[in-house]
Design a protein around this motif. Structure first.
Motif, PDB file in Angstrom:
ATOM      1  N   ARG A 208       0.816  -1.214   0.000  1.00 40.68           N
ATOM      2  CA  ARG A 208       0.000   0.000   0.000  1.00 40.68           C
ATOM      3  C   ARG A 208       0.852   1.266   0.000  1.00 40.68           C
ATOM      4  O   ARG A 208       0.563   2.214  -0.746  1.00 40.68           O
ATOM      5  CB  ARG A 208      -0.921  -0.015   1.219  1.00 40.68           C
ATOM      6  CG  ARG A 208      -1.798   1.215   1.391  1.00 40.68           C
ATOM      7  CD  ARG A 208      -2.749   1.054   2.571  1.00 40.68           C
ATOM      8  NE  ARG A 208      -3.591   2.222   2.767  1.00 40.68           N
ATOM      9  CZ  ARG A 208      -3.294   3.221   3.592  1.00 40.68           C
ATOM     10  NH1 ARG A 208      -2.171   3.190   4.317  1.00 40.68           N
ATOM     11  NH2 ARG A 208      -4.108   4.260   3.712  1.00 40.68           N
ATOM     12  N   ASP A 209       1.883   1.313   0.833  1.00 41.00           N
ATOM     13  CA  ASP A 209       2.709   2.518   0.900  1.00 41.00           C
ATOM     14  C   ASP A 209       3.343   2.822  -0.444  1.00 41.00           C
ATOM     15  O   ASP A 209       3.403   3.993  -0.865  1.00 41.00           O
ATOM     16  CB  ASP A 209       3.801   2.346   1.966  1.00 41.00           C
ATOM     17  CG  ASP A 209       3.274   2.525   3.376  1.00 41.00           C
ATOM     18  OD1 ASP A 209       2.139   3.031   3.532  1.00 41.00           O
ATOM     19  OD2 ASP A 209       3.978   2.147   4.333  1.00 41.00           O
ATOM     20  N   LEU A 212       0.688   4.447  -2.617  1.00 39.57           N
ATOM     21  CA  LEU A 212       0.334   5.816  -2.242  1.00 39.57           C
ATOM     22  C   LEU A 212       1.465   6.811  -2.503  1.00 39.57           C
ATOM     23  O   LEU A 212       1.220   8.004  -2.657  1.00 39.57           O
ATOM     24  CB  LEU A 212      -0.073   5.861  -0.766  1.00 39.57           C
ATOM     25  CG  LEU A 212      -1.286   5.009  -0.379  1.00 39.57           C
ATOM     26  CD1 LEU A 212      -1.629   5.205   1.099  1.00 39.57           C
ATOM     27  CD2 LEU A 212      -2.494   5.329  -1.246  1.00 39.57           C
ATOM     28  N   GLN A 244      -4.105  -3.702   6.836  1.00 43.35           N
ATOM     29  CA  GLN A 244      -4.327  -2.296   6.478  1.00 43.35           C
ATOM     30  C   GLN A 244      -3.045  -1.653   5.977  1.00 43.35           C
ATOM     31  O   GLN A 244      -3.081  -0.809   5.064  1.00 43.35           O
ATOM     32  CB  GLN A 244      -4.852  -1.536   7.695  1.00 43.35           C
ATOM     33  CG  GLN A 244      -6.262  -1.917   8.101  1.00 43.35           C
ATOM     34  CD  GLN A 244      -6.708  -1.194   9.357  1.00 43.35           C
ATOM     35  OE1 GLN A 244      -6.394  -0.025   9.555  1.00 43.35           O
ATOM     36  NE2 GLN A 244      -7.434  -1.881  10.220  1.00 43.35           N
ATOM     37  N   PRO A 248      -3.990  -2.022  -0.072  1.00 44.94           N
ATOM     38  CA  PRO A 248      -4.802  -0.820  -0.281  1.00 44.94           C
ATOM     39  C   PRO A 248      -6.275  -1.172  -0.434  1.00 44.94           C
ATOM     40  O   PRO A 248      -6.640  -2.304  -0.765  1.00 44.94           O
ATOM     41  CB  PRO A 248      -4.242  -0.243  -1.583  1.00 44.94           C
ATOM     42  CG  PRO A 248      -3.715  -1.440  -2.321  1.00 44.94           C
ATOM     43  CD  PRO A 248      -3.206  -2.388  -1.278  1.00 44.94           C
ATOM     44  N   THR A 249      -7.135  -0.205  -0.190  1.00 47.56           N
ATOM     45  CA  THR A 249      -8.565  -0.390  -0.451  1.00 47.56           C
ATOM     46  C   THR A 249      -8.821  -0.212  -1.949  1.00 47.56           C
ATOM     47  O   THR A 249      -7.985   0.323  -2.695  1.00 47.56           O
ATOM     48  CB  THR A 249      -9.399   0.632   0.315  1.00 47.56           C
ATOM     49  OG1 THR A 249      -9.111   1.948  -0.201  1.00 47.56           O
ATOM     50  CG2 THR A 249      -9.106   0.586   1.811  1.00 47.56           C
ATOM     51  N   GLU A 252      -8.658   3.437  -2.712  1.00 48.34           N
ATOM     52  CA  GLU A 252      -7.284   3.953  -2.815  1.00 48.34           C
ATOM     53  C   GLU A 252      -6.651   3.567  -4.148  1.00 48.34           C
ATOM     54  O   GLU A 252      -5.960   4.390  -4.779  1.00 48.34           O
ATOM     55  CB  GLU A 252      -6.449   3.435  -1.648  1.00 48.34           C
ATOM     56  CG  GLU A 252      -6.817   4.068  -0.309  1.00 48.34           C
ATOM     57  CD  GLU A 252      -6.136   3.406   0.877  1.00 48.34           C
ATOM     58  OE1 GLU A 252      -6.070   4.055   1.942  1.00 48.34           O
ATOM     59  OE2 GLU A 252      -5.676   2.237   0.762  1.00 48.34           O
ATOM     60  N   THR A 255      -8.220   5.779  -6.764  1.00 45.43           N
ATOM     61  CA  THR A 255      -7.688   7.151  -6.673  1.00 45.43           C
ATOM     62  C   THR A 255      -6.334   7.270  -7.349  1.00 45.43           C
ATOM     63  O   THR A 255      -6.089   8.192  -8.143  1.00 45.43           O
ATOM     64  CB  THR A 255      -7.571   7.573  -5.197  1.00 45.43           C
ATOM     65  OG1 THR A 255      -8.864   7.580  -4.601  1.00 45.43           O
ATOM     66  CG2 THR A 255      -6.950   8.955  -5.065  1.00 45.43           C
ATOM     67  N   GLN A 256      -5.438   6.333  -7.042  1.00 47.10           N
ATOM     68  CA  GLN A 256      -4.097   6.396  -7.602  1.00 47.10           C
ATOM     69  C   GLN A 256      -4.094   6.110  -9.099  1.00 47.10           C
ATOM     70  O   GLN A 256      -3.311   6.716  -9.850  1.00 47.10           O
ATOM     71  CB  GLN A 256      -3.178   5.418  -6.864  1.00 47.10           C
ATOM     72  CG  GLN A 256      -2.937   5.779  -5.405  1.00 47.10           C
ATOM     73  CD  GLN A 256      -2.378   7.183  -5.238  1.00 47.10           C
ATOM     74  OE1 GLN A 256      -1.446   7.587  -5.938  1.00 47.10           O
ATOM     75  NE2 GLN A 256      -2.950   7.947  -4.318  1.00 47.10           N
ATOM     76  N   VAL A 302     -15.101   7.956  -5.624  1.00 48.56           N
ATOM     77  CA  VAL A 302     -13.845   8.479  -6.168  1.00 48.56           C
ATOM     78  C   VAL A 302     -14.017   8.830  -7.646  1.00 48.56           C
ATOM     79  O   VAL A 302     -13.617   9.914  -8.103  1.00 48.56           O
ATOM     80  CB  VAL A 302     -12.713   7.444  -5.999  1.00 48.56           C
ATOM     81  CG1 VAL A 302     -11.464   7.871  -6.769  1.00 48.56           C
ATOM     82  CG2 VAL A 302     -12.375   7.249  -4.526  1.00 48.56           C
TER      83      VAL A 302
END
Length: 460
Positions: A208-209, A212, A244, A248-249, A252, A255-256, A302
């Motif tokens: 996830r990181d 993002l 978590q 990612p959700t 998310e 969005t990316q 989104v």
């Protein structure tokens, strides 16, 4: 002209107009959409959409974002026929191919007709036209729904081959699960596809990181595979800090993906899939189903927020087929039973995978109460545990043969949620559109109609 001939010809003309009006509407265009966002809640029966919206209303005090479109009059709504070339009841491969290639193909096939004809997938058409392209999903990125927009393969289950087929296509963003199909240790041919993707200019990410923190200005294609198999159910993820941090959700990822694709000067097409909605329906897992539908609804927001700002994006929201036909059924306690979902912490998938042959009825009762606040009887616990002496459970995506059906039947007395089955249905499904061209959507369409509709309104 004789009077009766006049009336006969007039009647025939009116009848012909009635049949051709939807086709004319699909072919017309009054606006050009620079971007297309195609959102699929895989396996979403109408009962799923209804109950998820009721859950959001009663728990959060607001309607689902999908149904807010209907309430506000900001979307055009239609029913869609979902059949494949071989059955009134489609699978996800043929369902996605109807959109992706524009032709109904046999179940199990990805844009390959019964005679072997290959139909060019829509993302390849967008790529050839110089547009940015991408897919986002909560199941393996090589699974049927994303693959139906991307490649040709007569066998949807050959996901190792599909992972290899994606490599030269250079789609701009591909995000989901299914890491095992890219790992040398898991592939039959022992190829390290993650390394091959990197060697071919891809940015490869696995957490996830990393997603993002991706710089929007980076123009290299991105492959994100965040876990093996499908992503965890949204409800289970929310109770696990490790998940978590790692996963990612769907919102998310969406969005990316939009953040990167929207930098392209000629526009983009993005497919977004809530794939675990289908898996939960196959398992008759109400908590998994409704919270993953809400996770999909968050991704819908989104897309709608971007489209509202951009004002040149056509957003399409639908499903490929119904599944299991769940519903909230009448009882004197229907409201209070349904509201038990507000405080559920885990899915049936989490409950059943934590049970062993040695689990006692008391321990099972405690586990279910902890996970969902339901207190089943010792007799119900005993009947469920009996299946663990020789696992024989039904349902797709159930490799351990866990007793999902039996648990759902027990829960129905406590939640008032019942199921029609454990597989796909032939239901006509919801289709919503908003943005340039959406006003020309006819009230009833075939799934294959969306392929030319998209190409027309994208100017391709």
């Amino acid at each position: 002209m004789k009077r009766r001939d006049f009336f006969r010809n007039t009647a025939l003309g009116a009848l012909g107009a009635a049949f051709t009006a939807p086709l004319r509407a699909i072919g017309q265009t009054t606006a050009s959409a620079r971007n297309i966002i195609f959102m699929v809640s895989d396996g979403m029966s109408n009962g799923t959409l209804t109950m998820a919206s009721l859950l959001r209303q009663r728990k959060e005090g607001k309607q689902s974002h999908w149904l807010q479109l209907y309430e506000s009059g900001k979307a055009t709504r239609a029913l869609m026929s979902t059949a494949s070339a071989t059955s009134l009841v489609t699978d996800s491969a043929a369902g996605s191919s109807a959109w992706g290639g524009g032709v109904r193909v046999p179940n199990g096939s990805l844009n390959v007709g019964a005679d072997g004809t290959h139909y060019t997938p829509i993302l390849q058409k967008f790529k050839k036209a110089g547009r940015a392209t991408g897919c986002v999903t909560t199941v393996p990125i090589t699974h049927a729904t994303p693959a139906g927009f991307c490649i040709n393969n007569s066998h949807r289950g050959d996901m190792g081959e599909i992972a290899l087929q994606y490599l030269p296509l250079q789609f701009d963003v591909m995000l989901g699960g299914g890491r095992e199909y890219f790992l040398a240790s898991h592939r039959k041919d022992k190829q390290d596809l993650l390394q091959q993707y990197q060697n071919n200019g891809y940015t490869v990410i696995d957490n996830r990181d990393a997603l993002l923190q991706l710089p929007a200005a980076n123009s290299s294609p991105v492959l994100g595979v965040f876990c093996e198999n499908g992503l965890p159910y949204a409800l289970d993820r929310e109770q696990d800090t490790t998940l978590q941090q790692q996963i990612p959700t769907l919102a998310e990822m969406t969005t990316q993906a939009i953040r990167r694709l929207s930098k392209h000067p000629k526009g983009f097409m993005l497919q977004v899939e809530g794939g675990k909605v289908d898996w939960a329906a196959h398992a008759n897992d109400a908590a998994a189903l409704l919270y993953d539908q809400l996770a999909f609804d968050d991704a819908v927001k989104v897309a709608l927020d971007f489209a509202a700002t951009d004002k040149n994006t056509l957003v399409i929201i639908t499903t490929d087929h119904g599944n299991a036909n769940p519903g909230l059924y009448y009882s004197d306690k229907a409201n209070s039973n349904f509201d038990k979902l507000h405080t559920m912490r885990h899915t049936n998938d989490w409950i059943l995978n934590g049970i062993q042959r040695s689990t006692t009825p008391a321990a099972l009762i405690e586990r279910i109460e902890h996970a969902q606040g339901l207190v089943i009887t010792p007799a119900e616990a005993g009947s469920l545990l009996a299946h663990y002496s020789q696992l024989d459970g039904d349902g797709l995506y159930n490799p351990r043969k866990l007793p999902f059906k039996e648990l759902a039947m027990i829960q129905s007395a406590y939640t008032s949620i019942n199921w029609g089955g454990m597989d796909h249905t032939a239901d006509y499904v919801e289709l919503a559109m908003t943005g340039p061209g959406s006003e020309l959507l006819p009230p009833f369409v075939k799934n294959t109609d969306l392929h030319p509709f998209i190409l027309k309104h994208a100017g391709i």
